[in-house]
Design an enzyme around this catalytic site. Sequence first.
Site, short mmCIF file in Angstrom:
data_model
loop_
_atom_site.label_atom_id
_atom_site.label_comp_id
_atom_site.label_asym_id
_atom_site.label_seq_id
_atom_site.Cartn_x
_atom_site.Cartn_y
_atom_site.Cartn_z
N GLY A 170 12.13 33.52 -8.36
CA GLY A 170 12.89 32.63 -9.18
C GLY A 170 13.69 33.13 -10.17
CB SER A 171 16.10 31.25 -12.52
OG SER A 171 15.21 30.72 -13.42
CG ASN A 228 14.81 30.26 -2.03
OD1 ASN A 228 13.67 30.20 -2.50
ND2 ASN A 228 15.32 31.23 -1.78
N PRO A 236 15.93 33.39 -16.25
CG PRO A 236 17.60 31.61 -16.95
CD PRO A 236 17.13 32.28 -15.88
CB CYS A 267 17.15 35.90 -3.82
SG CYS A 267 16.00 36.63 -2.85
CB ALA A 292 11.65 36.15 -14.94
CD GLU A 296 13.00 38.19 -4.81
OE1 GLU A 296 14.03 38.32 -5.59
OE2 GLU A 296 12.75 37.48 -4.07
CD GLU A 342 6.77 40.21 -4.00
OE1 GLU A 342 7.57 39.69 -3.27
OE2 GLU A 342 6.06 39.60 -4.90
#
Length: 487
Positions: A231-232, A155, A234, A287, A236, A253, A468
Amino acid sequence: MAGTKTLLMLENFIGGKFLPCNSYIDSYDPSTGEVYCRVPDSGKEEVEAAVAAARAAFPGWSSRSPQERSQVLHRLADLLEQALEELAQAESKDQGKTITLARTMDIPRSVQNFRFFASSILHHTSECTQMDHMGCLHYTVRAPVGIAGLISPWNLPLYLLTWKIAPAIAAGNTVIAKPSELTSVTAWMMCKLLEKAGVPPGVVNIVFGTGPRVGEALVSHPEVPLISFTGSQPTAERITLLSAPHCKRLSLELGGKNPAIIFEDANLEECIPTTVRSSFANQGEICLCTSRIFVQKSIYSEFLKRFLEATKLWKVGIPSDPSASMGALISKAHLEKVRSYIKKARAEGAQILCGEGVDKLSLPLRNQGGYFMLPTVITDIKDESSCMREEIFGPVTCVVPFDSEEEVIKRANSVKYGLAATVWSSNVGRVHRVAKKLQSGLVWTNCWLIRELNLPFGGMKSSGVGREGAKDSYEFFTEVKTITIKH
């Protein structure tokens, strides 16, 4: 395939060299739906080569002083800034975002990421404690961990990749980065600048490809002790599973289902345009975007009327059009996923007030196969609906009324995510009260997406693990050692 000769061919960057790959993946221009680029379909072999290069470069790079590393980061920031227009054009074409957003946000922020960590690395201090009665002095030192595995999303491609690379190498680590296979071009362009900036071979390695092939090889590699992923959820979960046998350090994240809470004393002159932007910027593919708007009942109808008027002025156009507010979504599959949520909402009896399926989108002939969608506003929707609970990651927002402060806090907190929230009110006491009670890593009041890079960034609940920012990134990318001296 017509025009194959003109396709841009990317190569992996390992040990300071561009290396071809045996197989490639097609990458599409989101604004036309046509293949315009070929990305290496790397796997274990390429990850092994990158690990060898990063391992060889680590002793030299980690033994440089923070001042020396800082100079290299500053030079890289300057080179990126000089190439700003070229990078912005490439980011817009590759991701589908507007050229305006790439020019004003993505690339400037990528430059700032290197400048910021080049500076902050010089200002970290270590602790020291005396124990006179024992004749001892204790102090801490921080050392780089080793090879960092960095996985960034599609993104904000260069923006989020540099947000990981900058602190990792500033702290003295070497890195292997995997950008999204959907948006790899600006990462490849940055590789061309590394040598000129003085980044030694092997300090930054970029291996292109998919999550199941490159990503899995990277996160399960025993010599990569750190993984930073955006990212997403799943993905992670898969990373956590694969890295568990090696006790890796993870920074994750993940997604958000971010609420905007608009109280009756909100300044609507500022609130309306900002909330349109927070809902639909970058096609809603951030996000931090707002996807649940809670409006106090007494101003609900006025807010909705004005919000719809402002949304209808939000121009969807080809990414290169400087007057476009929004470009194309990342892929055909993603566009279909976003549309499926609107179908679900409609089936549940919700009202679609503007956008998908309601208004007509007009595009030039060449772009009619692109992945465009109008900003969409949904009302009359229950909190239990999937559109109110799941991350859609597109230009879709739900507007619902609420009565009391207590009620809206409960409803805002009722999802599994806790990344960001916005609160609109002119009552200072209320702002502090509500901000404290929201289960959210970031709370903006009467504004959105104003970032101070010194401060922690990250979410609660299913929105991630870790933070972060200046101090937080430094702590993640270093190991602390306590040294005790008896004198």
